[in-house]
Motif scaffolding. Structure first.
Motif, short mmCIF file in Angstrom:
data_model
loop_
_atom_site.label_atom_id
_atom_site.label_comp_id
_atom_site.label_asym_id
_atom_site.label_seq_id
_atom_site.Cartn_x
_atom_site.Cartn_y
_atom_site.Cartn_z
N THR A 283 -54.99 -63.18 -24.37
CA THR A 283 -55.71 -65.17 -24.16
C THR A 283 -55.41 -65.93 -25.57
O THR A 283 -55.04 -67.34 -25.15
CB THR A 283 -56.71 -65.33 -24.04
OG1 THR A 283 -58.05 -64.40 -24.51
CG2 THR A 283 -56.84 -64.63 -22.55
N ALA B 261 -52.69 -65.89 -27.67
CA ALA B 261 -51.24 -66.29 -26.71
C ALA B 261 -51.08 -67.06 -25.71
O ALA B 261 -50.59 -68.03 -25.85
CB ALA B 261 -50.65 -65.24 -26.92
N THR B 262 -51.91 -66.60 -24.76
CA THR B 262 -51.82 -67.54 -23.45
C THR B 262 -52.59 -69.52 -24.07
O THR B 262 -51.70 -70.10 -23.39
CB THR B 262 -52.64 -66.86 -22.60
OG1 THR B 262 -52.56 -65.70 -22.14
CG2 THR B 262 -53.18 -67.83 -21.21
N ALA C 293 -49.24 -70.73 -26.36
CA ALA C 293 -47.72 -71.10 -25.51
C ALA C 293 -48.45 -72.30 -24.06
O ALA C 293 -47.20 -72.77 -24.01
CB ALA C 293 -47.88 -69.95 -24.20
N LEU D 165 -50.66 -60.10 -19.44
CA LEU D 165 -50.64 -61.63 -19.60
C LEU D 165 -49.06 -61.93 -20.45
O LEU D 165 -48.66 -63.11 -20.87
CB LEU D 165 -52.05 -62.25 -20.51
CG LEU D 165 -53.33 -62.56 -20.00
CD1 LEU D 165 -54.40 -62.21 -20.86
CD2 LEU D 165 -52.97 -63.81 -19.46
N TYR D 166 -48.76 -60.58 -20.90
CA TYR D 166 -47.77 -61.13 -21.57
C TYR D 166 -46.28 -61.35 -20.71
O TYR D 166 -45.88 -61.89 -21.53
CB TYR D 166 -47.18 -59.53 -22.34
CG TYR D 166 -46.36 -59.24 -23.47
CD1 TYR D 166 -46.09 -59.99 -24.91
CD2 TYR D 166 -44.88 -59.53 -22.70
CE1 TYR D 166 -45.05 -59.76 -25.39
CE2 TYR D 166 -43.98 -58.91 -23.92
CZ TYR D 166 -43.85 -59.23 -25.57
OH TYR D 166 -43.31 -59.13 -25.76
N ASN E 279 -47.05 -64.89 -20.15
CA ASN E 279 -46.79 -65.76 -21.62
C ASN E 279 -45.77 -66.11 -21.64
O ASN E 279 -45.57 -67.36 -21.90
CB ASN E 279 -47.19 -65.20 -22.94
CG ASN E 279 -49.43 -64.82 -22.96
OD1 ASN E 279 -49.60 -65.76 -21.86
ND2 ASN E 279 -49.58 -64.57 -23.96
N ALA F 37 -58.83 -69.06 -26.09
CA ALA F 37 -57.54 -69.22 -25.88
C ALA F 37 -57.49 -71.13 -26.50
O ALA F 37 -56.10 -71.21 -26.88
CB ALA F 37 -57.61 -69.55 -24.45
N VAL G 74 -45.25 -65.35 -28.35
CA VAL G 74 -45.90 -64.73 -27.25
C VAL G 74 -46.50 -63.43 -28.28
O VAL G 74 -47.26 -62.65 -27.42
CB VAL G 74 -44.67 -63.94 -26.91
CG1 VAL G 74 -43.78 -62.54 -27.75
CG2 VAL G 74 -44.99 -63.77 -25.14
#
Length: 309
Positions: free
Chosen positions: A45, A47-48, A51, A103-104, A107, A201, A216
């Motif tokens: 999250t 990275a989410t 991004a 999520l990877y 993202n 996040a 990422v």
């Protein structure tokens, strides 16, 4: 002399980074300390949030709206983990790993298939930027980071003081007793996971702006840094503060101390490739300190008791 001058010049950046990571640390505190749940979703999250925030800003979105969207996206990820755990019977740690893994790909989709997405302060109106961290001006990210943390801690202090927030804390303290009082513990755990990942996040969104890019892999190992902030703050200041808001503040202090120590070690010549090893050792030591203290105290009691006999 050059060493101290270089260290002094690097301190504003280390403190600012610690404050921004402190937001993430508070998110980890919600699950680790309040809910007593091991949640690894945060690695995804973070990275989410970065991004989504960067992508929205590149599309012309207001930075505050982008930050709010990042927070909501993190809450959605926390909801998925919560449903995996409470509705599917998957252990919390595995539920977090599954969501993190998913999520990877999410993202990468958010960033148009690119592993790194830059956002320049020259082209976009960033809330925080590393470029101005040493300036004595309103563009310096330190005041905004402090203000954001104060408002966030005040909001969390209010929320956890409400009836719903108290029920959430009761769920983490004693789930069996909470259920006996008619509290839906499954729903409370899910809400706690949503709140935690929303904060993570938001931290990722601000960190991406601060460093000028979303990556990422920016959340890889984030849980360890979050734990470091929680543990360092608790070990050093936990006995001195009892107010809930101040306890949240100790997490931020822990994150700042962690990054100052990291900067100090880097100035001493540590290879950057060894940072993860250093982080793991720091967290391991601070996790072990309470156990060592308990062991010493127990031995003193035994020795004292034997002498009195």
């Amino acid at each position: 002399m050059n060493f101290f001058l270089s260290l002094f010049n690097s301190l504003p950046g280390a403190v600012t980074q610690g404050l921004l990571w402190g937001i993430m640390g508070i998110g980890v505190y919600v699950t680790y300390r309040i809910l007593d749940v091991a949640d690894l979703t945060v690695d995804g999250t973070l990275a989410t949030g970065g991004a989504l925030c960067v992508m929205l800003m590149r599309l012309g979105c207001n930075p505050w709206i982008a930050l709010l969207c990042a927070f909501l996206a993190g809450m959605l990820a926390g909801l998925v983990t919560g449903l995996f755990h409470t509705r599917c019977g998957i252990p919390a740690i595995l539920a977090g790993i599954l969501t993190q893994l998913a999520l990877y790909s999410v993202n990468l989709r958010l960033m148009g298939g690119k592993a790194n997405l830059p956002i320049s302060v020259d082209k976009y109106d960033l809330l925080v930027s590393q470029r101005y961290v040493r300036e004595l001006s309103l563009r310096n990210p330190l005041p905004l980071a402090i203000l954001f943390l104060v408002v966030m801690i005040a909001a969390l202090y209010w929320f956890f003081g409400t009836e719903y927030g108290s029920a959430l804390r009761a769920t983490g303290a004693n789930p069996h007793m909470a259920r006996a009082q008619g509290i839906n513990t499954g729903a409370k755990v899910t809400v706690g996971l949503m709140l935690s990942n929303g904060l993570v996040a938001a931290s990722g969104a601000l960190l991406a702006q601060y460093q000028g890019a979303a990556d990422v892999n920016m959340g890889r190992g984030a849980i360890v840094i979050g734990l470091a902030a929680v543990i360092i703050g608790d070990v050093l200041l936990g006995k001195l503060v009892h107010n809930f808001a101040l306890k949240l503040g100790t997490v931020v202090v822990g994150a700042v101390i962690y990054y100052v120590v990291i900067q100090l070690v880097l100035q001493l010549g540590l290879n950057t490739n060894d940072l993860k090893l250093l982080t793991a050792l720091v967290v391991a030591v601070f996790l072990a300190v309470p156990y060592w203290k308990a062991q010493v105290f127990r031995k003193k009691q035994v020795t004292g008791g034997g002498g009195n006999a």
